[in-house]
Write an enzyme that holds these catalytic residues in place. Structure first.
Site, PDB file in Angstrom:
ATOM      1  N   HIS A 127      -8.190 -27.390   4.178  1.00 16.22           N
ATOM      2  CA  HIS A 127      -6.977 -28.180   4.086  1.00 16.22           C
ATOM      3  C   HIS A 127      -6.916 -29.110   5.284  1.00 16.22           C
ATOM      4  O   HIS A 127      -7.429 -28.805   6.366  1.00 16.22           O
ATOM      5  CB  HIS A 127      -5.756 -27.273   4.030  1.00 16.22           C
TER       6      HIS A 127
ATOM      7  N   GLU B  83      -4.730 -29.975   7.427  1.00 15.69           N
ATOM      8  CA  GLU B  83      -4.132 -29.523   8.681  1.00 15.69           C
ATOM      9  C   GLU B  83      -5.151 -28.801   9.563  1.00 15.69           C
ATOM     10  O   GLU B  83      -5.201 -28.996  10.779  1.00 15.69           O
ATOM     11  CB  GLU B  83      -2.948 -28.590   8.409  1.00 15.69           C
TER      12      GLU B  83
ATOM     13  N   CYS C 157       0.926 -25.246   3.438  1.00 15.85           N
ATOM     14  CA  CYS C 157       0.997 -23.983   2.702  1.00 15.85           C
ATOM     15  C   CYS C 157       1.136 -22.842   3.709  1.00 15.85           C
ATOM     16  O   CYS C 157       1.032 -23.043   4.927  1.00 15.85           O
ATOM     17  CB  CYS C 157      -0.257 -23.795   1.845  1.00 15.85           C
TER      18      CYS C 157
ATOM     19  N   HIS D 211      11.915   1.600  -4.820  1.00 12.70           N
ATOM     20  CA  HIS D 211      13.033   1.435  -3.911  1.00 12.70           C
ATOM     21  C   HIS D 211      12.794   0.226  -3.011  1.00 12.70           C
ATOM     22  O   HIS D 211      11.641  -0.154  -2.756  1.00 12.70           O
ATOM     23  CB  HIS D 211      13.215   2.708  -3.083  1.00 12.70           C
TER      24      HIS D 211
ATOM     25  N   CYS E  96      15.323   7.781   0.858  1.00 12.49           N
ATOM     26  CA  CYS E  96      14.979   9.094   0.315  1.00 12.49           C
ATOM     27  C   CYS E  96      13.759   9.622   1.070  1.00 12.49           C
ATOM     28  O   CYS E  96      13.194   8.922   1.920  1.00 12.49           O
ATOM     29  CB  CYS E  96      14.692   8.998  -1.183  1.00 12.49           C
TER      30      CYS E  96
ATOM     31  N   CYS F  13      10.512   7.421   0.623  1.00 13.54           N
ATOM     32  CA  CYS F  13      10.610   6.144   1.338  1.00 13.54           C
ATOM     33  C   CYS F  13      10.559   6.367   2.848  1.00 13.54           C
ATOM     34  O   CYS F  13       9.951   5.578   3.581  1.00 13.54           O
ATOM     35  CB  CYS F  13      11.896   5.420   0.960  1.00 13.54           C
TER      36      CYS F  13
END
Length: 402
Positions: free
Chosen positions: A80, A82, A112, A261, A292, A295
């Protein structure tokens, strides 16, 4: 209506950190000027820019003893534009002369996510380089990764703005082979500028995906029982990720989706950002229900593998706190130094201001602080009991070994 174009940007797609490779130490097809037709077609700030796949970059570099300017674009099979610029700049200017550099870009498309991350890393390493970016159009602004990339650039001191009529005129004068003619604005230029600038401002402030007032007041309400009838209160998670310098990198609101979750969705989202492991970040979360056990275990694993990420969880309520199964999750988070705090009036007010699409002050419900204090006391008792049990188990294990 969302902006779009046919296909992705010209080039390999994923920008890689190979921009320092010698084979990319120059711009391909670097010219000093852009012809009028190319400028009008590629820099037109349309909301819906069809068939404009190529990104054009007009650059100007000012240093103590150097001045350069030119125009380049992405090439098929190449990096790209850049990153191609960074390679040229590093090999031809930074390696030959020290001092402060002011770099100005005029881009037909905003960077991007991958290019933005690489440019941000480059600027973090080269503090003597200051970058200003003028953007004609935003590249898929609805994509969260692109939003994060733009905020990473700003966190490294980049000045970024959408191109206005004055900016288009300036770019025309400096970089277009205009044969002395004046810039002729296209139809709806000012209207499109307001649209692009508004979206950019939303992205940089992180104000996408906010909660509605009624959603927050229902699902984050910490009263034990709500007046009937009311819908079931669901799992919601609001988060903001801060850079080492204290700048906002990302923020958003998640809820349970397809049996996942929001904590798990957040972990996946943070991992996709590919944060610099050498930098220290802060992640602040506001949850309608405490995690929980599953998680909590995933959060503990995530935090242990990413020591550079400080995690603080504020929860409105404790999920099934009377069951040891879920108490264990809270204890695991505390044990492995993931801070969990019950939301008080101040935290509710902060969450309201940051994550709610609101037009009025936070409408605190009756006995909010009293409910918060009770929940915090309950959490403290759970952690104390589990800590004592853990200590007793450790002592018993030690006595058995003797």
């Amino acid at each position: 209506m969302q902006p779009w174009r046919s296909g992705e940007r010209t080039g390999p797609g994923a920008a890689s950190p190979q921009h320092r490779s010698p084979q990319y130490s120059y711009f391909q097809n670097w010219t000093t000027h852009l012809d009028e037709e190319n400028f009008y077609f590629n820099f037109c700030n349309l909301k819906k820019a069809k068939d404009r796949k190529i990104t054009f970059l007009c650059f100007q570099v000012e240093g103590a003893s150097t001045f350069s300017k030119g125009v380049s674009s992405n090439q098929i099979g190449g990096l790209h534009v850049e990153l191609s610029f960074l390679s040229w700049f590093e090999n031809n200017l930074l390696s030959h002369a020290q001092g402060q550099y002011q770099v100005t870009w005029y881009l037909s498309w905003s960077p991007c996510c991958n290019c933005a991350q690489e440019v941000a890393k480059f600027l973090a390493t080269n503090r003597n380089v200051k970058l200003t970016i003028f953007i004609a159009r935003l590249y898929y602004p609805e994509r969260r990764q692109n939003q994060v990339g733009l905020r990473q650039l700003v966190s490294q001191g980049v000045m970024m703005k959408a191109m206005s009529l004055q900016d288009f005129s300036q770019c025309w004068e400096v970089f277009v082979d205009n044969h002395g003619s004046m810039f002729k604005p296209w139809e709806n230029l000012d209207e499109n500028y307001s649209w692009q600038a508004g979206n950019l401002d939303q992205i940089l402030r992180g104000s996408w995906n906010l909660l509605k007032e009624e959603t927050f007041c229902l699902h984050f309400n910490n009263q034990r029982r709500l007046p009937k009838p009311h819908p079931r209160r669901r799992w919601y998670l609001c988060y903001q990720l801060m850079s080492p310098r204290g700048d906002l990198l990302d923020k958003g609101c998640l809820q349970s989706k397809k049996k996942r979750h929001p904590e798990i969705r957040l972990i996946c989202r943070i991992l996709s950002m590919r944060l610099d492991q050498a930098q220290r970040y802060q992640l602040c979360c506001y949850l309608s229900w405490s995690p929980c056990l599953q998680c909590a275990q995933e959060l503990e694993k995530f935090a242990s593998k990413h020591k550079n990420l400080g995690v603080h969880i504020y929860t409105a309520r404790l999920y099934c706190h009377w069951l040891r199964y879920f108490q264990k999750g809270l204890y695991l988070l505390w044990k492995y130094q993931v801070l969990v705090t019950v939301m008080g009036l101040q935290e509710f007010d902060d969450c309201w201001k940051i994550f709610v699409d609101q037009e009025k002050p936070f409408p605190a419900w009756p006995k909010l602080q009293q409910c918060s204090d009770k929940i915090q006391n309950r959490l403290d008792r759970i952690l104390k009991v589990w800590s004592l049990n853990d200590l007793n188990d450790a002592l018993s294990d030690l006595s058995l070994r003797q």
